[in-house]
Design an enzyme around this catalytic site. Structure first.
Site, mmCIF file in Angstrom:
data_model
loop_
_atom_site.group_PDB
_atom_site.id
_atom_site.type_symbol
_atom_site.label_atom_id
_atom_site.label_comp_id
_atom_site.label_asym_id
_atom_site.label_seq_id
_atom_site.Cartn_x
_atom_site.Cartn_y
_atom_site.Cartn_z
ATOM 1 N N SER A 93 -44.669 22.252 -62.830
ATOM 2 C CA SER A 93 -44.689 21.443 -61.609
ATOM 3 C C SER A 93 -45.530 22.128 -60.534
ATOM 4 O O SER A 93 -46.723 22.345 -60.728
ATOM 5 C CB SER A 93 -43.250 21.183 -61.156
ATOM 6 O OG SER A 93 -43.168 20.125 -60.243
ATOM 7 N N ASP A 183 -38.868 25.461 -43.469
ATOM 8 C CA ASP A 183 -39.852 25.030 -42.476
ATOM 9 C C ASP A 183 -41.248 24.975 -43.086
ATOM 10 O O ASP A 183 -42.009 24.022 -42.850
ATOM 11 C CB ASP A 183 -39.846 25.976 -41.273
ATOM 12 C CG ASP A 183 -38.601 25.830 -40.404
ATOM 13 O OD1 ASP A 183 -37.960 24.762 -40.472
ATOM 14 O OD2 ASP A 183 -38.276 26.779 -39.673
ATOM 15 N N HIS A 243 -38.657 15.642 -66.385
ATOM 16 C CA HIS A 243 -39.504 16.600 -65.686
ATOM 17 C C HIS A 243 -39.102 18.053 -65.973
ATOM 18 O O HIS A 243 -39.947 18.926 -66.052
ATOM 19 C CB HIS A 243 -39.432 16.332 -64.182
ATOM 20 C CG HIS A 243 -40.376 17.142 -63.359
ATOM 21 N ND1 HIS A 243 -41.738 17.200 -63.619
ATOM 22 C CD2 HIS A 243 -40.170 17.958 -62.290
ATOM 23 C CE1 HIS A 243 -42.323 17.993 -62.737
ATOM 24 N NE2 HIS A 243 -41.393 18.476 -61.929
#
Length: 261
Positions: A93, A183, A243
């Site tokens: 991924s 963040d 996945h």
């Protein structure tokens, strides 16, 4: 690579030197090297194997920049720090996109490329809801993951996915904290679901793309994109897998990898 980061890692080595090129394994978004520990140990029986924590994940340093060229720079630094000219690079991924970026920008560092359920394309989905749910979770006075699990239930209804995300909680000073830089992941999400503009760059070395037959990350429509960047690519699909095919079908996945190692 002055702005590259020193990555934390797991490692395993054969009992006797084999002369084989080392293997580097890269996890996906919200993951860490610990998710791949079983494979590091198994592949490490035949060649030196390393599982890396990518920037802003696991135990690796945090940084505001979160894109694939930066991650490729970190990988180059890891190889330099270990005295390795090149490696076999396997990535799942997000880690697969980082591996592809290294192969396309520094092909001499990659002896063989193995990409797990991702293509060199921009996707339309986003994982921002998961990031926002984790940021919104109240960790005050919490000491167990189960106390946070309930807070994520509405945004992340899949219990297996919630358990995966909650692995990023660690105990610090008797309380819980996220060990991923939420963040930076939030600010860099467009970069993460995209793929960098690398012009006409291509990697002519051997490449294996392994997809889950029940996943929508490696589909026939992306085959042209894969072969344009990686003309020697072999594409194999794992039946009845999604996945996280390496976790769902570990033996089938391992057999495909070992066949090319």
């Amino acid at each position: 690579m002055s702005d590259s980061l020193p990555l934390t890692f797991l490692e395993a080595h054969p009992q006797q030197p084999t002369g084989r090129t080392p293997l580097v394994i890269l996890h996906g978004l919200f993951g860490s090297a610990r998710n791949w520990q079983m494979f590091v140990k198994r592949f490490g029986q035949r060649q030196d194997a390393y599982g890396l924590d990518l920037r802003n994940h696991g135990g690796s340093p945090w940084n505001d920049r979160m894109d694939y060229p930066a991650m490729a720079g970190d990988l180059g630094r890891f190889l330099d720090d270990r005295g390795l000219d090149r490696a076999v690079v396997l990535g799942h991924s997000m880690g697969g996109k980082a591996a592809m970026t290294l192969a396309l920008t520094a092909p001499e560092r990659v002896e063989r490329l193995i990409v797990v359920d991702i293509a060199p394309v921009s996707y339309t989905h986003t994982h921002l809801p998961y990031v926002k749910a984790m940021k919104a979770a109240d960790l005050t006075g919490r000491s167990r993951r189960s106390q946070v699990d309930e807070q994520l239930r509405d945004a992340v209804p899949d219990p297996n996915l919630r358990a995966f995300l909650l692995q990023n909680l660690e105990v610090e000073d008797g309380g819980l904290r996220w060990r991923i830089n939420l963040d930076a992941l939030e600010a860099g999400m467009d970069n993460l679901i995209g793929f960098p503009d690398l012009g006409s760059a291509r990697y002519d070395g051997p490449a294996l793309f392994i997809g889950g037959a029940k996943s929508d990350y490696v589909t026939p429509e992306y085959e042209g994109d894969i072969r344009r960047r990686f003309p020697a690519a072999e594409i194999r699909m794992v039946a009845d897998a999604g996945h996280w095919l390496h976790a769902e079908k570990p033996e089938a996945f391992t057999s495909l990898v070992e066949a090319v190692l």
